[in-house]
Design a protein around this motif. Structure first.
Motif: not given
Length: 748
Positions: A537-540, A553-561, A575-577, A579-583
């Motif tokens: 769930g990390l964005v690098k 960037l840490d905002a998701h708890q599961d895979k970022v698809w 957007a992640s598994a 269910s969250n969408i982060t801008v």
């Protein structure tokens, strides 16, 4: 007036504030306060016990919010400050299923799963009534609008509506006509009549004076909510011809189907269907006006399920289009968070891409089809304008031409790549939907094609597959077949994504082996490898030159698809598994500007400090040095004061004039200076002033004073020992000097 502004009485799952600016809704252990204009959560009220909220109520004046949790606690909140002002134990033996305030906001009624109803005096803070007799879960409680009658209505699993007299705590009667749970109650302004709705597909108009059913209205759907139309407004355009009771129903046919009923004739006088049915988890706000009774104002979607892909949309990247674990597409307005639901695919949508201009985008799905959609730049409405269906299996990836809106490329689980040519004139609406035909079909890989991408000049195509290979193809002239140019080998597991560099002749690929590789398009060699990517769930963010991860960037708890950047590269959406969408917004320039301004301010302050020392304005100099939070600079000021004329008195005078927060900083600095023999004397001089003029009680009130003072002791003891040894050595030297005799020197 918003239809849903009347307090929903079925499950207390949603309220709208009296000023119609906020929506209150439950989400697990929280009550979220949503600002309607922006669609953003402005407050989030969360239970400390981490138990799910089973019910909540908002007073009619919007001042008091009360929540009930599975822990059998009732909590009263100042929701504007998100602070709990009072909590008390609910006397119910099981969780509370429903609650409501009376019109004066002094009484709170709670209905429990144990069949009891309890009334609470919110002002005096005690339980006033304990009403027994209901059968099963009390899922509905409502006060009579005329508070002078002191009547409460409730409904439980036995499908009856009980009328309670609060003066005697007795059940006056049970209104029996429904054959399934009652979902909603609505009272006429004079309080003489009441309309009830249920899942037995009927609505009943009750005469509350005679306590009998005046009219049964068959509505042919399970009704979840009923709202009365105002009697003092003109609704003749929607079939309201008389002053009799008229009400609106929404039920199992979907909240997009709203119907107006004449209670006197039991007829439906008006039906309005909104443009498209909402998805699960959607909230629609409807407004009535004199010319058109219902118009779709905003639609919020609070649950997205697993998000599979996301792209920016619109000329100014004002929207995002989202593919979730469903056949529907969602288009969100980033300014208001309002959502439009797009229908067309018949199975889960897997991938999206957007053309350069931003108003045309494509999608592919498990239904083996690809679709082209157009967004109207003015109205924001989206229509499907073209579709193609010739894959033999699910289509897992899709990409667009980059220079012109001329073609689309899709990759499928049937191991093939197809190129679809778009017509020169693309239809504006879905009424003239164009049927796409593939001009090229290529058996590209031995396993599923997971990703395809077109180069910035539309001449090259790259594909990534589950067979661990990425392949480079020449698109050639329109009508030409694909030509394989080379194969990129090196990944140890399936390739999930491939992309061309917009600047260099470089290709990037990511794989399930946890690596990102950069490849040369000239000789197909691997240029760089970035390790450490995964499904955490990390964005690098990586710097290509040094091949280093510079930001995580840490905002998701599961895979970022899904990950996509705007055309200006100033924002990124993920957007992640989960269910969250982060801008994400690029704040590099802002931070650089702030840092530059900070440095300039530091330079000015240092110059000002130098001037103050030169002018011997020690108090201002010391205050300025402390504000810079630079212990070394403060030490320089202390040394300058001590080296001046009458330094000890000047230091004492200056330190005592400091504010308390400045003295706290001085004490903290002294603890650091005292660790060094070169600055310990300055530290001891400042400490002497403080210990001489401040009482122990005053010192201990300083932040961290105890720790700083304890830290001073061991180093002070070392300095005393060192000074003692130095004193002994100097005395020995003086003794030797006294005993020495210099030849020819006169005796002393």
């Amino acid at each position: 007036k918003a239809i849903s502004s009347s307090r929903p009485s079925k499950s207390n799952a949603l309220h709208i504030s009296k000023d119609e600016k906020f929506i209150f809704c439950t989400c697990g252990t929280r009550v979220n306060v949503l600002q309607i204009v922006t669609g953003k959560i402005v407050h989030s009220i969360e239970q400390d016990d981490q138990e799910d909220i089973t019910s909540f109520a908002l007073s009619l004046d919007d001042e008091i919010l009360v929540t009930a949790s599975k822990a059998l606690l009732l909590k009263q909140w100042d929701w504007k400050q998100a602070q709990c002002t009072r909590s008390w134990r609910a006397i119910h033996n099981v969780p509370i299923a429903s609650m409501t305030f009376d019109p004066t906001a002094t009484l709170l009624a709670t209905g429990g799963c144990d069949g009891t109803i309890k009334l609470w005096d919110v002002v005096k803070q005690y339980c006033t009534h304990n009403l027994k007799g209901s059968s099963g879960v009390v899922h509905l409680v409502e006060f009579h609008p005329d508070i002078s009658l002191l009547q409460l209505f409730s409904s439980a699993s036995d499908c009856g509506i009980r009328m309670w007299d609060l003066r005697s705590s007795q059940c006056l009667c049970v209104l029996q006509s429904h054959y399934s749970p009652v979902t909603s109650l609505a009272f006429t302004p004079d309080g003489a009549s009441m309309v009830s709705s249920g899942r037995d597909k009927i609505c009943i108009v009750w005469d509350l004076k005679s306590r009998t059913a005046r009219r049964t209205v068959p509505v042919y759907e399970a009704v979840e909510s009923v709202v009365l139309l105002p009697e003092d407004e003109d609704f003749s355009e929607v079939g309201v011809k008389t002053k009799e009771i008229h009400f609106i129903t929404a039920g199992s046919k979907g909240i997009c189907v709203l119907r107006v009923w004449d209670a006197s004739s039991a007829r439906c006088v008006f039906t309005q269907t909104l443009p498209s049915p909402p998805s699960a988890g959607a909230l629609i706000l409807c407004c009535w006006c004199s010319s058109l009774i219902f118009s779709l104002h905003l639609q919020f979607v609070g649950f997205n399920d697993e998000v599979l892909d996301v792209k920016f949309l619109g000329k100014g990247d004002t929207h995002i289009v989202v593919a979730t674990n469903s056949s529907q597409l969602k288009v969100f307005d980033l300014a208001t968070s309002s959502c439009k639901i797009l229908y067309g695919h018949t199975d889960t949508v897997l991938s999206l891409d957007v053309f350069k201009k931003g108003s045309l985008f494509v999608s592919c799905a498990k239904d083996k089809s690809v679709r082209v959609w157009r967004q109207d730049p003015d109205s924001g409405q989206v229509s499907c304008v073209a579709q193609g269906c010739s894959h033999a299996n699910a289509v897992g990836s899709i990409t667009c031409s980059r220079m012109k809106e001329s073609f689309v490329v899709s990759g499928s689980q049937d191991c093939t790549i197809k190129v679809w040519d778009l017509p020169e004139t693309i239809p504006e609406t879905d009424g003239d939907m164009f049927q796409l035909t593939s001009r090229v079909t290529e058996k590209a890989h031995d396993k599923d094609v997971n990703s395809v991408a077109v180069s910035p000049n539309d001449k090259l195509l790259v594909s990534g597959s589950q067979d661990r290979l990425a392949k480079l193809w020449s698109l050639g002239a329109p009508g030409a077949d694909l030509a394989l140019l080379g194969v990129f080998r090196g990944h140890r597991r399936g390739v999930w994504c491939v992309q061309f560099s917009p600047m260099d002749q470089v290709l990037a690929s990511s794989s399930a082996d946890g690596s990102v590789k950069l490849w040369s398009l000239q000789d197909f060699s691997c240029l760089k490898v970035g390790e450490g990517c995964g499904s955490d769930g990390l964005v690098k963010l990586w710097t290509i030159k040094t091949n280093e991860c510079v930001k995580t960037l840490d905002a998701h708890q599961d895979k970022v698809w899904g990950l996509h950047a705007t055309r200006k590269d100033d924002r990124v959406v993920t957007a992640s598994a989960d269910s969250n969408i982060t801008v994400w917004t690029d704040v590099t320039e802002v931070e650089q500007a702030e840092e530059q301004a900070k440095q300039e301010d530091q330079i000015l302050k240092k110059q000002e400090l130098s001037n103050l020392l030169h002018e011997k304005k020690y108090l201002k100099a010391l205050g300025l040095a402390i504000s810079l939070d630079q212990p070394h600079t403060v030490l320089k000021v202390i040394k300058a004061i001590r080296q001046g004329e009458d330094g000890a008195k000047q230091l004492e005078k200056t330190v005592l004039k400091l504010r308390q927060d400045q003295k706290e900083s001085m004490l903290r600095y002294c603890a650091v200076w005292n660790t060094n023999a070169r600055s310990c004397l300055d530290a001891q001089a400042v400490i002497q002033v403080m210990l001489t003029h401040l009482s122990p009680e005053e010192l201990l009130q300083y932040q961290g004073a105890r720790a700083h003072l304890e830290g001073l002791i061991p180093y002070t003891e070392r300095h005393m020992q060192r000074i003692g040894r130095l004193l002994q050595a100097s005395m020995f030297l003086d003794y030797m000097w006294q005993k020495m005799r210099v030849t020819g020197a006169p005796a002393r």
